[in-house]
Motif scaffolding. Structure first.
Motif, short mmCIF file in Angstrom:
data_model
loop_
_atom_site.label_atom_id
_atom_site.label_comp_id
_atom_site.label_asym_id
_atom_site.label_seq_id
_atom_site.Cartn_x
_atom_site.Cartn_y
_atom_site.Cartn_z
N HIS A 1 35.41 38.77 36.05
CA HIS A 1 35.87 38.10 36.62
C HIS A 1 34.68 38.08 38.49
CE1 HIS A 1 37.72 41.65 39.34
NE2 HIS A 1 38.00 40.83 40.50
N TYR A 2 33.65 38.38 38.71
CA TYR A 2 32.87 38.64 39.44
C TYR A 2 32.35 37.45 39.87
CZ TYR A 2 33.70 42.35 42.98
OH TYR A 2 34.50 43.33 43.65
N LYS B 1 33.61 34.45 41.45
CA LYS B 1 33.95 33.98 42.90
C LYS B 1 32.95 33.26 43.51
CE LYS B 1 35.22 39.42 43.04
NZ LYS B 1 36.22 39.11 44.14
N GLU C 1 37.30 48.47 48.15
CA GLU C 1 38.14 48.08 48.86
C GLU C 1 39.54 49.25 49.36
OE1 GLU C 1 39.83 46.68 44.65
OE2 GLU C 1 38.35 48.58 44.34
N ASP D 1 34.67 51.66 35.97
CA ASP D 1 35.97 49.84 36.24
C ASP D 1 35.32 49.32 37.35
OD1 ASP D 1 38.73 49.42 36.26
OD2 ASP D 1 38.12 49.70 38.89
N HIS E 1 31.22 44.76 37.07
CA HIS E 1 30.77 43.95 38.41
C HIS E 1 29.79 44.15 39.21
CE1 HIS E 1 35.07 43.12 37.42
NE2 HIS E 1 35.34 43.99 37.82
N LYS F 1 37.74 53.41 45.81
CA LYS F 1 38.50 52.97 46.75
C LYS F 1 39.40 53.56 47.71
CE LYS F 1 40.70 51.20 42.07
NZ LYS F 1 39.76 49.68 42.20
N GLN G 1 33.46 38.45 49.50
CA GLN G 1 34.37 39.28 50.19
C GLN G 1 35.14 40.40 51.31
OE1 GLN G 1 35.91 39.32 46.27
NE2 GLN G 1 36.56 41.33 46.51
C1 BG6 Z 1 38.99 44.70 38.26
C2 BG6 Z 1 38.67 46.58 38.51
O1 BG6 Z 1 38.28 44.36 37.38
O2 BG6 Z 1 38.51 44.61 39.98
C3 BG6 Z 1 40.05 46.88 39.77
O3 BG6 Z 1 39.79 46.78 37.60
C4 BG6 Z 1 39.47 46.79 40.69
O4 BG6 Z 1 39.86 48.51 40.06
C5 BG6 Z 1 38.97 44.57 41.48
O5 BG6 Z 1 39.91 46.56 42.04
C6 BG6 Z 1 38.90 44.18 42.20
O6 BG6 Z 1 38.74 43.40 42.14
P1 BG6 Z 1 38.41 41.97 43.35
O7 BG6 Z 1 38.16 40.61 42.82
O8 BG6 Z 1 39.38 42.23 44.57
O9 BG6 Z 1 37.35 42.49 44.17
#
Ligand code: BG6
Length: 486
Positions: A174-175, A178, A212, A231, A236, A336, A374
């Protein structure tokens, strides 16, 4: 091309990802007029929900989503009308497949979204195939984790690949959805001024950070078998590295872009043996205070063992061993429960080859290009400028700032909106090809293996801090610092 009427079947359709991301993003696409009138969403789970239950659950999820803000009742009603639920017990009672089959319209485009743990992806694909639901044009979307090492990733890819050919497989990172990440490609390849500087001659090093403030939350069970390396880094962070380091593709299309990314992954110098201890740092958060709230340490989070070596923070030094990047370190960092959430790519330029201002204090922080994913998406360039005044010459780093929110009045879509849209239109440029995923595992596996083969454990860092001291030592060894500490 415009999306056709599509039956979008979401396995794991009532789960966390679906409720937090997929359904709210589909609502937003619908609101903005991007969904064909005939498109429907069929949520599949074992939950035995009725359509009405699903619609209630979805309605709360949409209303609670930060990007939605104000719900437009007519739009919400129209969107909920597209939804239905089918109960399928994958590997269990075959009746579910028949129900699913009758829920699908024969001549529609079909997308099967697998928002489920990877070990059941293969069973689902086989189930779909046995039930005769895989039309020649049907696409399948896979979510991470795509395996937990090279071998398991190959097994998942084989199982899905036995039913869908590679062009029909959409692997989500999903990165890549963005806005700023796509903007990185535009910044690099639609402008002329950066490319001549984009190499080891002018760039000292690159930092890629994704930290995060949140902890593992309710995902301790999954996370304990994963850790930050699997993860975040395997997918990413390495994808961001690829987009930063890749050569210009000849065209903006799926094969050309992904070919170039693959070459970057294949050029990564292997991190093995003793070098792992030197070039990586691991941490695990202990209790602490994050943004004024006291939080538990990782080991006290529910759903996992009280003793665990799982890393919640990784910093490492990677090298892209090719002509463009020889000798330029790429420092990657993710974690995290740190004090500040930031996702950014920092390009740190070299000093000028010869200064004509000897003895002038320039201060730190000059010559960085920051691509901020972000918060506050934007691009930020620091350059030295003369401070006004008739006295002694003084220079100071000053920012050139592009904020997407201030520059464009349009809202930035959620990553999942972009990616769902691409799936619906059949564009896989922003999805990972099998060889990329496997090349990433090939590089990551030996690092994890080396960690497992030592008796060292991740260093505990206080929640709310800047992460483990080892991450600072790692970059500090060469006299460099993490960007925010300059
Ligand atoms: C996910 C991870 O792919 O990406 C999570 O499994 C993480 O652990 C998340 O929190 C972070 O995504 P974003 O878009 O909030 O940076």
């Amino acid at each position: 091309s415009a999306p056709h009427p599509t039956d979008l079947v979401v396995f794991g359709g009532t789960g966390d990802l679906s409720m937090r991301k997929l359904l709210p993003s589909l609502y937003l696409l619908d609101r903005d007029g991007h969904l064909d009138e005939g498109t429907r969403v069929i949520a599949v789970s074992r939950d035995g929900l009725t359509d009405a239950d699903l619609r209630d659950k979805t309605s709360s999820a949409v209303r609670g989503h930060p990007a939605v803000q104000v719900v437009e009742p007519d739009v919400l009603r129209r969107f909920l009308d597209r939804l239905s639920h089918v109960t399928v017990d994958v590997g269990g009672d075959p009746a579910g497949w028949t129900d699913l089959s009758s829920a699908l319209v024969p001549d529609r485009d079909r997308v099967f979204y697998l928002a489920v743990p990877p070990m059941i992806s293969g069973d689902i694909c086989r189930g779909l195939d046995d039930a005769g639901l895989v039309t020649p044009e049907a696409r399948v979307v896979m979510e991470k984790p795509l395996g937990r090492d090279l071998a398991s990733s190959q097994a998942v890819n084989d199982a899905v690949g036995a039913v869908f050919d590679e062009r029909r497989i959409y692997r989500i990172d999903h990165y890549l959805g963005k806005e700023t990440v796509q903007n990185l490609l535009v910044l690099r390849f639609a402008n002329v001024f950066l490319e001549p500087l984009w190499n080891s001659r002018w760039i000292d090093h690159v930092q890629i950070t994704a930290t995060e403030t949140v902890g593992v939350g309710g995902r301790r069970g999954y996370y304990d078998t994963s850790g930050a390396m699997r993860d975040m880094v395997q997918n990413h962070l390495l994808q961001l590295l690829c987009l930063t380091a890749m050569e210009p593709p000849a065209t903006y299309d799926r094969e050309a872009v992904r070919d170039e990314k693959l070459k970057v992954l294949q050029s990564l110098r292997p991190l093995t043996g003793d070098r792992v201890a030197e070039e990586t740092a691991r941490g695990q958060y202990g209790r602490g205070t994050v943004q004024g709230t006291e939080v538990l340490g990782y080991l006290d989070e529910a759903g996992g063992p009280a003793v665990s070596d799982t890393e919640t923070f990784v910093a490492l030094r990677a090298e892209v061993a090719n002509w463009r990047w020889a000798g330029v370190p790429f420092y990657l960092r993710t974690g995290k429960r740190v004090g500040h959430a930031r996702s950014e790519i920092v390009i740190r330029f070299r000093e000028v080859p010869h200064t004509i201002f000897p003895g002038v204090d320039t201060g730190p922080g000059a010559g960085s290009l920051v691509i901020r994913l972000q918060p506050d998406e934007g691009i930020h360039l620091t350059m030295l400028a003369k401070t006004p005044g008739a006295g002694a010459l003084r220079l100071r780093p000053v920012p050139l700032e592009l904020s997407f929110a201030d520059t464009f009045s349009t809202r930035s879509p959620e990553a999942y909106e972009r990616l769902l849209m691409d799936v619906l239109t059949g564009d896989s440029t922003l999805f990972m090809r099998r060889d990329e995923v496997e090349a990433a595992w090939r590089w990551v596996d030996p690092v994890i293996e080396a960690w497992n083969n030592t008796d060292t454990t991740p260093e505990t860092y206080q929640a709310g801090s800047a992460g483990p001291a080892g991450a600072h030592r790692l970059i500090g060894r060469t006299g460099r610092t993490w960007y925010e500490e300059e």
